[in-house]
Design an enzyme around this catalytic site. Structure first.
Site, PDB file in Angstrom:
ATOM      1  N   GLU A   1      -4.839  -8.808  -0.641  1.00  0.00           N
ATOM      2  CA  GLU A   1      -5.699  -8.531   0.525  1.00  0.00           C
ATOM      3  C   GLU A   1      -7.133  -8.481   0.040  1.00  0.00           C
ATOM      4  O   GLU A   1      -7.474  -7.653  -0.823  1.00  0.00           O
ATOM      5  CB  GLU A   1      -5.314  -7.212   1.204  1.00  0.00           C
ATOM      6  CG  GLU A   1      -4.002  -7.325   1.966  1.00  0.00           C
ATOM      7  CD  GLU A   1      -3.664  -6.093   2.782  1.00  0.00           C
ATOM      8  OE1 GLU A   1      -4.585  -5.411   3.274  1.00  0.00           O
ATOM      9  OE2 GLU A   1      -2.445  -5.815   2.924  1.00  0.00           O
TER      10      GLU A   1
ATOM     11  N   GLU B   1       0.842  -1.201   0.000  1.00  0.00           N
ATOM     12  CA  GLU B   1       0.000   0.000   0.000  1.00  0.00           C
ATOM     13  C   GLU B   1       0.879   1.254   0.000  1.00  0.00           C
ATOM     14  O   GLU B   1       0.741   2.141   0.845  1.00  0.00           O
ATOM     15  CB  GLU B   1      -1.012  -0.023   1.161  1.00  0.00           C
ATOM     16  CG  GLU B   1      -1.963  -1.204   1.038  1.00  0.00           C
ATOM     17  CD  GLU B   1      -3.257  -1.116   1.852  1.00  0.00           C
ATOM     18  OE1 GLU B   1      -3.366  -0.258   2.738  1.00  0.00           O
ATOM     19  OE2 GLU B   1      -4.167  -1.923   1.578  1.00  0.00           O
TER      20      GLU B   1
HETATM   21  O1  AHR Z   1      -5.430  -6.128   6.600  1.00  0.00           O
HETATM   22  C1  AHR Z   1      -5.436  -4.960   7.363  1.00  0.00           C
HETATM   23  C2  AHR Z   1      -4.768  -3.797   6.655  1.00  0.00           C
HETATM   24  O2  AHR Z   1      -5.517  -3.445   5.529  1.00  0.00           O
HETATM   25  C3  AHR Z   1      -3.396  -4.045   6.099  1.00  0.00           C
HETATM   26  O3  AHR Z   1      -2.397  -3.901   7.046  1.00  0.00           O
HETATM   27  C4  AHR Z   1      -3.267  -2.995   5.049  1.00  0.00           C
HETATM   28  O4  AHR Z   1      -2.403  -3.349   4.005  1.00  0.00           O
HETATM   29  C5  AHR Z   1      -4.701  -2.778   4.595  1.00  0.00           C
HETATM   30  O5  AHR Z   1      -5.054  -1.443   4.567  1.00  0.00           O
END
Ligand code: AHR
Length: 492
Positions: free
Chosen positions: A295, A173
């Site tokens: 994710e 991110e």
């Molecule tokens: O999964 C929780 C968080 O969500 C992670 O650390 C981040 O990459 C995303 O914003």
């Protein structure tokens, strides 16, 4: 009655097992308590890793596990997490609850966990607050077999042979918690950092660049334009949540409107992949670069009485549907999506396992991943599902479906029925020659919209045998219960 037609042509792409990957971050009780209790714990463990959780994950055939973050990755300094555990440096986990991280779970412990589960490691490096040298040395430490400063350091810490670490992420991110960069700036950083992520011996690193947040198509465009030739994978993050980021509903006890909104948010994954894929296709028509959804999952309001920074949430039959429909979407796009990592493995967001001290339970999401397991490595069979929306939620389809054919000739059909109240029949046209002789079914459903498992009642939601299907002329007719996930297998 809705209709579904399965293609007879075996032209689909192979469903990479990596699509069934997981993610474990130093966040809340995922690593500590969930996976790692330490060798001195009274909870049965092997070298500090919980036996019950490891056994459950092994049974799930986890192909790959991403670590150490997430946002944590860009403030993690790997050298703090090696050497004798009591002497390891302590730090503050500023992203997640401000807790002191004692680094007792580090590189050796993570790679041991992967060995015990039987999965491949996916290590995410630190671009945001790390250095090129630090990242380069981490790869050398883990994968170099010869005589070098980092290989010697590894040996000093008790590991002679290097590990195989194929997947390596360069930042997380980077548009947000990983450095708030513009895509142009990150593309340059990526090009520089990845140069020093070396291949040692047989270990060929699969370099993964940080991709877009949700619908940031410009990010994908710039990364593909400026850095495509240096990457093997580009990520995408999308969570299902509703109604507003700061006012999410809880995982259970939610309103009726929330049911539909959450599923619609999960369904959006199809559009996001389609559009990001179109950009990737322009720059990489041969599809060399993978899209890696590292994710995904449902993100609810944290459970009452828990630390908001721990992201602990229950998991209901609705989350099982989020999992089933999202996996169906990944199968459909398996020509480009070759890895995905459900967030997160234990006790955080949409987990497959929840723990409470010595107790452990399997969530409805766990059961879906187990039921879908046979799709791993099989060939996707293209499905054509006649569009029928749920009347209360225009745009949200009543059913979600995908199918695959494995190397033994078994056809597998996975179906989700998103109606919260009523059963419905789906008419399926199977490829000609499909044998019904050894047809089998399994179903997961719940008695209410938020049926879930608790430590007192861990088997409230669990799969059972399913037989409400029969040949109706040349069509298979499947009577799908309300809020259900069904997997049908037709052995050759
Ligand atoms: O999964 C929780 C968080 O969500 C992670 O650390 C981040 O990459 C995303 O914003």
């Amino acid at each position: 009655m809705s209709r579904l037609t399965l293609s007879s042509a075996p032209s689909g792409s192979v469903i990479d097992p990596g699509i069934y990957g997981h993610f474990a971050e130093h966040l809340g009780r995922c690593i500590y308590e969930g996976l790692w209790v330490g060798p001195g714990s009274s909870i049965p463990n092997t070298h500090g890793l919980r036996n019950d959780v490891v056994a459950a994950l092994k049974a799930l055939k986890v192909p790959v596990l991403r670590w150490p973050g997430g946002c944590f990755a860009d403030e993690y300094h790997w050298k703090d997490g090696i050497g004798p555990q009591p002497e390891r440096k302590r730090m503050v986990n500023t992203h997640w609850g401000g807790l002191v991280e004692d680094n007792s779970f580090g590189t050796h412990e993570f790679l041991l966990l992967c060995e015990m589960i039987g999965c491949e490691p996916y290590v995410n490096g630190n671009v945001g607050s790390g250095t090129v040298q630090e990242m380069s040395e981490w790869v050398e430490y883990m994968t170099f077999d010869g005589d070098s400063p980092m290989a010697r350091l590894r040996r000093d810490h008790g590991r002679d042979k290097p590990w195989n670490v194929r997947y390596f992420g360069v930042g997380n991110e980077s548009w947000g918690c990983g450095g708030n960069m513009r895509p142009e700036a990150y593309a340059d950083e990526y090009r520089k950092f990845q140069t020093f992520v070396r291949n040692y011996g047989e270990n060929k690193v699969y370099r993964i660049a940080c991709g877009a947040a949700v619908d940031d198509y410009r990010w994908t465009e710039v990364l593909m334009r400026d850095a495509a030739k240096y990457m093997d994978g580009l990520t995408l993050h999308h969570y299902a949540w509703e109604p507003r980021w700061n006012e999410k509903e809880t995982a259970t006890g939610f309103s009726r409107g929330s049911w539909f909104r959450l599923l619609a948010s999960a369904q959006r994954m199809d559009e996001l992949i389609t559009r990001h894929k179109a950009i990737m296709d322009q720059h990489d028509p041969d599809k060399r670069i993978s899209m890696i959804v590292d994710e995904w999952g449902a993100w609810h309001k944290e459970e009452k009485g828990t630390n908001p920074g721990f992201l602990y949430q229950q998991n209901s039959i609705r989350d099982a549907l989020v999992a089933g429909m999202t996996l169906n979407i990944f199968h459909k796009h398996s020509d480009r999506v070759r890895m995905a990592n459900l967030a997160q493995m234990v006790n955080v967001l949409q987990s497959v396992v929840l723990t409470d001290k010595e107790k452990m339970l399997l969530t409805p999401t766990y059961h879906v991943l187990r039921m879908f397991q046979g799709h791993q490595g099989a060939r996707n069979v293209v499905v054509d599902l006649e569009k029928e929306d749920l009347p209360e939620s225009p745009g949200l389809p009543r059913f979600s479906a995908s199918a695959s054919l494995d190397s033994h000739g078994t056809l597998r059909l996975s179906l989700c029925h998103l109606d919260p109240d009523k059963e419905a029949t789906l008419s399926v046209e199977l490829p000609s020659g499909t044998s019904m002789a050894k047809a089998k079914g399994e179903v997961l459903t719940g008695s209410t919209m938020d049926s879930h498992n608790t430590f007192a009642k861990p088997n409230e939601v669990k799969p059972t045998a399913f037989s409400a299907f029969h040949m109706d002329g040349k069509h298979l007719s499947v009577k799908m219960p309300a809020r259900s996930v069904v997997v049908l297998t037709f052995e050759a």
